[in-house]
Design a protein around this motif. Structure first.
Motif, PDB file in Angstrom:
ATOM      1  N   GLY A 126       0.781  -1.229   0.000  1.00 46.17           N
ATOM      2  CA  GLY A 126       0.000   0.000   0.000  1.00 46.17           C
ATOM      3  C   GLY A 126       0.814   1.280   0.000  1.00 46.17           C
ATOM      4  N   TYR A 127       2.142   1.162   0.082  1.00 48.53           N
ATOM      5  CA  TYR A 127       2.982   2.366   0.089  1.00 48.53           C
ATOM      6  C   TYR A 127       2.874   3.096  -1.245  1.00 48.53           C
ATOM      7  N   ASN A 128       2.698   4.422  -1.183  1.00 43.74           N
ATOM      8  CA  ASN A 128       2.662   5.257  -2.382  1.00 43.74           C
ATOM      9  C   ASN A 128       4.066   5.751  -2.712  1.00 43.74           C
ATOM     10  N   PHE A 129       4.573   5.339  -3.852  1.00 46.05           N
ATOM     11  CA  PHE A 129       5.924   5.726  -4.244  1.00 46.05           C
ATOM     12  C   PHE A 129       6.009   7.220  -4.542  1.00 46.05           C
ATOM     13  N   ASN A 130       7.144   7.821  -4.147  1.00 47.97           N
ATOM     14  CA  ASN A 130       7.436   9.213  -4.445  1.00 47.97           C
ATOM     15  C   ASN A 130       8.693   9.239  -5.317  1.00 47.97           C
ATOM     16  N   PRO A 131       8.573   9.635  -6.593  1.00 52.90           N
ATOM     17  CA  PRO A 131       9.728   9.607  -7.498  1.00 52.90           C
ATOM     18  C   PRO A 131      10.908  10.467  -7.028  1.00 52.90           C
ATOM     19  N   ARG A 132      10.654  11.447  -6.156  1.00 53.54           N
ATOM     20  CA  ARG A 132      11.703  12.378  -5.758  1.00 53.54           C
ATOM     21  C   ARG A 132      12.395  12.003  -4.452  1.00 53.54           C
ATOM     22  N   ILE A 133      11.698  11.263  -3.599  1.00 51.88           N
ATOM     23  CA  ILE A 133      12.249  10.932  -2.280  1.00 51.88           C
ATOM     24  C   ILE A 133      12.015   9.458  -1.971  1.00 51.88           C
ATOM     25  N   LYS A 134      13.064   8.762  -1.539  1.00 57.57           N
ATOM     26  CA  LYS A 134      12.876   7.354  -1.168  1.00 57.57           C
ATOM     27  C   LYS A 134      12.145   7.272   0.170  1.00 57.57           C
ATOM     28  N   ILE A 135      11.586   6.117   0.446  1.00 61.34           N
ATOM     29  CA  ILE A 135      10.833   5.925   1.680  1.00 61.34           C
ATOM     30  C   ILE A 135      11.740   6.151   2.889  1.00 61.34           C
ATOM     31  N   SER A 136      11.190   6.793   3.906  1.00 61.27           N
ATOM     32  CA  SER A 136      11.928   7.068   5.137  1.00 61.27           C
ATOM     33  C   SER A 136      11.700   5.938   6.138  1.00 61.27           C
ATOM     34  N   GLU A 137      12.677   5.687   6.976  1.00 64.88           N
ATOM     35  CA  GLU A 137      12.526   4.673   8.018  1.00 64.88           C
ATOM     36  C   GLU A 137      11.444   5.054   9.017  1.00 64.88           C
ATOM     37  N   ASP A 138      11.076   6.320   9.046  1.00 63.68           N
ATOM     38  CA  ASP A 138      10.022   6.787   9.950  1.00 63.68           C
ATOM     39  C   ASP A 138       8.630   6.663   9.333  1.00 63.68           C
TER      40      ASP A 138
END
Length: 272
Positions: free
Chosen positions: A126-138
């Motif tokens: 369900g995570y929405n990808f962001n082309p500019r920023i990778k997923i944060s550990e938070d």
């Protein structure tokens, strides 16, 4: 490509489909083999999932949303697809993860580092990808303690036969980077060459001509060079998109690809 008769073509379907339907992981810790699909936007990742669903159910299915117009990525979320087996609540012991497509722009499409984290099991469904920023550990969709079942067990690069020769350098670089990351994790890699009917008139006329087409052989060789994959790890398929009924020849290619995907994933899991 090896030529084959019409009768043996159908026999392959029966053999390979039986293998896929009967598959069960040998590793007791594994609940489901996780198949991660990646590739350029519009290459047919969602359509391939729908086609596997169709072959196994014996009727045309379309749960994974697919876009008929290849302009940017239609899939934006990290989505897990299970395929129902028999009654409600019973599923085949493998799942597909569909992701945002790879795009030619440096800041477009899914990020390579997000794909790497997905392979390691750090991204939740369900995570929405962001082309500019990778997923944060938070991020609440970040899985800090992935298990064997969360990790990807086989990486499948999906590329359209009609666009192999016009893939941008940036798209190829991203896919090669993903392959190198998978290699470092020991994850096996294959490729699916989709839309073979759109690329080759002979195959559009008769899917069985896939084994005779010099044009498709050239496309497979081009993909092999671009991604650094051996030819025997590249599988041509025609996915369901305009058909309203199932077709044995389409089923044969999809069943063969799935059998090999399972073999590669199973070998990886059993080596851990």
């Amino acid at each position: 490509m090896v030529q084959t008769s019409s009768s043996s073509f159908s026999n392959y379907k029966d053999r390979d489909l039986k293998f896929v339907r009967d598959y069960h992981p040998h590793n007791d810790e594994l609940q489901q083999l996780r198949i991660l699909l990646c590739g350029p936007a519009g290459s047919g990742k969602s359509s391939f999932i729908n086609s596997v669903d169709t072959v196994l159910k014996g009727r045309v299915c379309g749960r994974a949303l697919a876009n008929a117009i290849s302009q940017g990525s239609y899939t934006l979320q990290y989505k897990t697809y299970k395929i129902q087996k028999g009654g409600a609540g019973t599923f085949y012991p493998f799942v597909f993860n569909d992701i945002m497509g790879i795009e030619k722009d440096t800041n477009g499409g899914v990020r390579v580092d997000d794909i790497n984290l997905a392979m390691k099991g750090h991204i939740k469904d369900g995570y929405n990808f962001n082309p500019r920023i990778k997923i944060s550990e938070d991020d609440r969709s970040y899985n800090r303690t992935p298990t064997l079942n969360d990790r990807a067990h086989v990486l499948v690069c999906v590329v359209s036969a009609s666009t192999v020769n016009i893939l941008s350098d940036e798209s190829v670089r991203k896919m090669r980077d993903v392959r190198l990351a998978a290699r470092d994790l020991g994850i096996p890699q294959l490729a699916i060459l989709t839309k073979i009917d759109e690329a080759c008139p002979e195959v559009k006329k008769d899917v069985k001509n896939v084994y005779k087409s010099k044009y498709l052989k050239e496309k497979m060789e081009e993909l092999s060079v671009s991604l650094g994959l051996p030819l025997n790890c590249i599988f041509p398929v025609k996915s369901y998109h305009s058909e309203i009924d199932t077709d044995d020849d389409i089923d044969t290619l999809i069943s063969s690809a799935m059998k090999n995907i399972i073999h590669y994933g199973e070998d990886f899991v059993n080596s851990l």
